[in-house]
Motif scaffolding. Structure first.
Motif, PDB file in Angstrom:
ATOM      1  N   TRP A   1       0.823  -1.212   0.000  1.00 31.43           N
ATOM      2  CA  TRP A   1       0.000   0.000   0.000  1.00 31.43           C
ATOM      3  C   TRP A   1       0.857   1.263   0.000  1.00 31.43           C
ATOM      4  O   TRP A   1       0.422   2.316  -0.465  1.00 31.43           O
ATOM      5  CB  TRP A   1      -0.931   0.011   1.205  1.00 31.43           C
ATOM      6  N   TYR A   2       2.070   1.155   0.505  1.00 33.86           N
ATOM      7  CA  TYR A   2       2.932   2.336   0.604  1.00 33.86           C
ATOM      8  C   TYR A   2       3.714   2.603  -0.673  1.00 33.86           C
ATOM      9  O   TYR A   2       4.609   3.451  -0.695  1.00 33.86           O
ATOM     10  CB  TYR A   2       3.873   2.188   1.790  1.00 33.86           C
ATOM     11  N   THR A   3       3.373   1.864  -1.728  1.00 34.15           N
ATOM     12  CA  THR A   3       3.916   2.199  -3.041  1.00 34.15           C
ATOM     13  C   THR A   3       2.993   3.180  -3.757  1.00 34.15           C
ATOM     14  O   THR A   3       3.217   3.528  -4.924  1.00 34.15           O
ATOM     15  CB  THR A   3       4.081   0.940  -3.911  1.00 34.15           C
ATOM     16  N   MET A   4       1.958   3.619  -3.053  1.00 31.99           N
ATOM     17  CA  MET A   4       1.010   4.602  -3.580  1.00 31.99           C
ATOM     18  C   MET A   4       0.976   5.810  -2.647  1.00 31.99           C
ATOM     19  O   MET A   4       1.260   5.683  -1.448  1.00 31.99           O
ATOM     20  CB  MET A   4      -0.383   3.974  -3.714  1.00 31.99           C
TER      21      MET A   4
ATOM     22  N   HIS B   1       9.559   3.649  -2.626  1.00 30.72           N
ATOM     23  CA  HIS B   1       9.022   2.307  -2.417  1.00 30.72           C
ATOM     24  C   HIS B   1       8.667   1.653  -3.754  1.00 30.72           C
ATOM     25  O   HIS B   1       8.978   0.484  -3.984  1.00 30.72           O
ATOM     26  CB  HIS B   1       7.777   2.372  -1.534  1.00 30.72           C
ATOM     27  N   LEU B   2       8.011   2.413  -4.612  1.00 27.89           N
ATOM     28  CA  LEU B   2       7.640   1.880  -5.924  1.00 27.89           C
ATOM     29  C   LEU B   2       8.883   1.550  -6.751  1.00 27.89           C
ATOM     30  O   LEU B   2       8.925   0.516  -7.433  1.00 27.89           O
ATOM     31  CB  LEU B   2       6.772   2.902  -6.669  1.00 27.89           C
ATOM     32  N   SER B   3       9.879   2.402  -6.666  1.00 26.28           N
ATOM     33  CA  SER B   3      11.133   2.144  -7.391  1.00 26.28           C
ATOM     34  C   SER B   3      11.797   0.868  -6.894  1.00 26.28           C
ATOM     35  O   SER B   3      12.326   0.079  -7.686  1.00 26.28           O
ATOM     36  CB  SER B   3      12.087   3.327  -7.219  1.00 26.28           C
ATOM     37  N   GLY B   4      11.764   0.646  -5.590  1.00 30.30           N
ATOM     38  CA  GLY B   4      12.326  -0.583  -5.028  1.00 30.30           C
ATOM     39  C   GLY B   4      11.559  -1.811  -5.474  1.00 30.30           C
ATOM     40  O   GLY B   4      12.156  -2.850  -5.794  1.00 30.30           O
TER      41      GLY B   4
END
Length: 246
Positions: free
Chosen positions: A155-158, A169-172
């Motif tokens: 959820w923390y990629t948003m 987070h999304l990049s990871g």
């Protein structure tokens, strides 16, 4: 397959991740103790100066709470990485920092992005997808464990919470998935038991000869073994007797 390619524990499995986490704590201690302001060395997107944060940002944290929240998953996941993927562990960590950091620099908001959470997402993503792609029961079990422990992190990629670098987070997450494809063949495999070999023949297995068709243990010695033992005794006795006659 060579021995080092199998899963086995060594001091490096826990030592390297532990030293890595301790090193981050030492940096935070030095920042607090001597009044350094290291946030300016974080990733600042679309800025040439901000590129230095690609390398430094995972080692910089804004508070002890921030560092504590990152320390446990970083230690657990990096330990799993060194145990199951030892031959490529340093590549995943090193390139993971660089690639995820660069992606953050490309897509991030104009603000300083700091912390090891981007690397944590690299490890979560890599371990999960690698286990799925490998189709190996131990690695799949590890993937399920990662989902159970850290699945809510998706959820923390948003952008759902202010002040959190969802771009990092999304990049990871993307980087870990990419590495799971790139290092597709670089996985350890468990040793195969004799009955798992393709040329295994149950009738030739010396161990199974000690059991009957019902699985009961056969206590008596095979006749051919008795004859062999008897022939050895007779031959020895005859030789001994011949020497006595001479």
């Amino acid at each position: 397959m060579k021995k080092h390619k199998h899963f086995h524990f060594s001091t490096g499995v826990i030592a390297y991740p532990l030293f890595f986490v301790l090193f981050i704590w030492v940096i935070f201690w030095a920042e607090v103790r001597f009044g350094f302001r290291l946030s300016k060395y974080g990733i600042y997107p679309q800025s040439l100066k901000g590129l230095r944060g690609v390398l430094f940002s995972p080692f910089i944290h804004g508070s002890i709470k921030h560092l504590a929240h990152n320390s446990v998953p970083l230690l657990v996941l990096s330990t799993a990485l060194f145990y199951f993927y030892r031959s490529i562990a340093w590549k995943v960590l090193g390139y993971g920092i660089l690639v995820s950091g660069f992606l953050t620099w490309c897509i991030g908001r104009p603000s300083y992005h700091i912390g090891a959470s981007g690397l944590i997402y690299v490890l979560v993503s890599f371990i999960f997808f690698k286990g799925v792609f490998a189709k190996h029961y131990r690695l799949i079990a590890l993937s399920l464990l990662v989902v159970f422990l850290y699945g809510s992190m998706i959820w923390y990629t948003m952008p759902i919470e202010k002040g959190i670098s969802w771009e990092g987070h999304l990049s990871g997450l993307i980087t870990g998935l990419l590495f799971a494809f790139i290092f597709k063949k670089s996985i350890a495999k468990p040793k195969k038991y004799v009955w798992e070999q393709p040329d295994y023949n149950e009738d030739d297995d010396p161990f199974l000869k000690h059991f009957d068709e019902n699985g009961n243990f056969i206590e008596h010695i095979e006749p051919e073994v008795e004859e062999e033992q008897e022939s050895i005794i007779i031959s020895y006795s005859y030789k001994e007797q011949k020497n006595e006659e001479n």
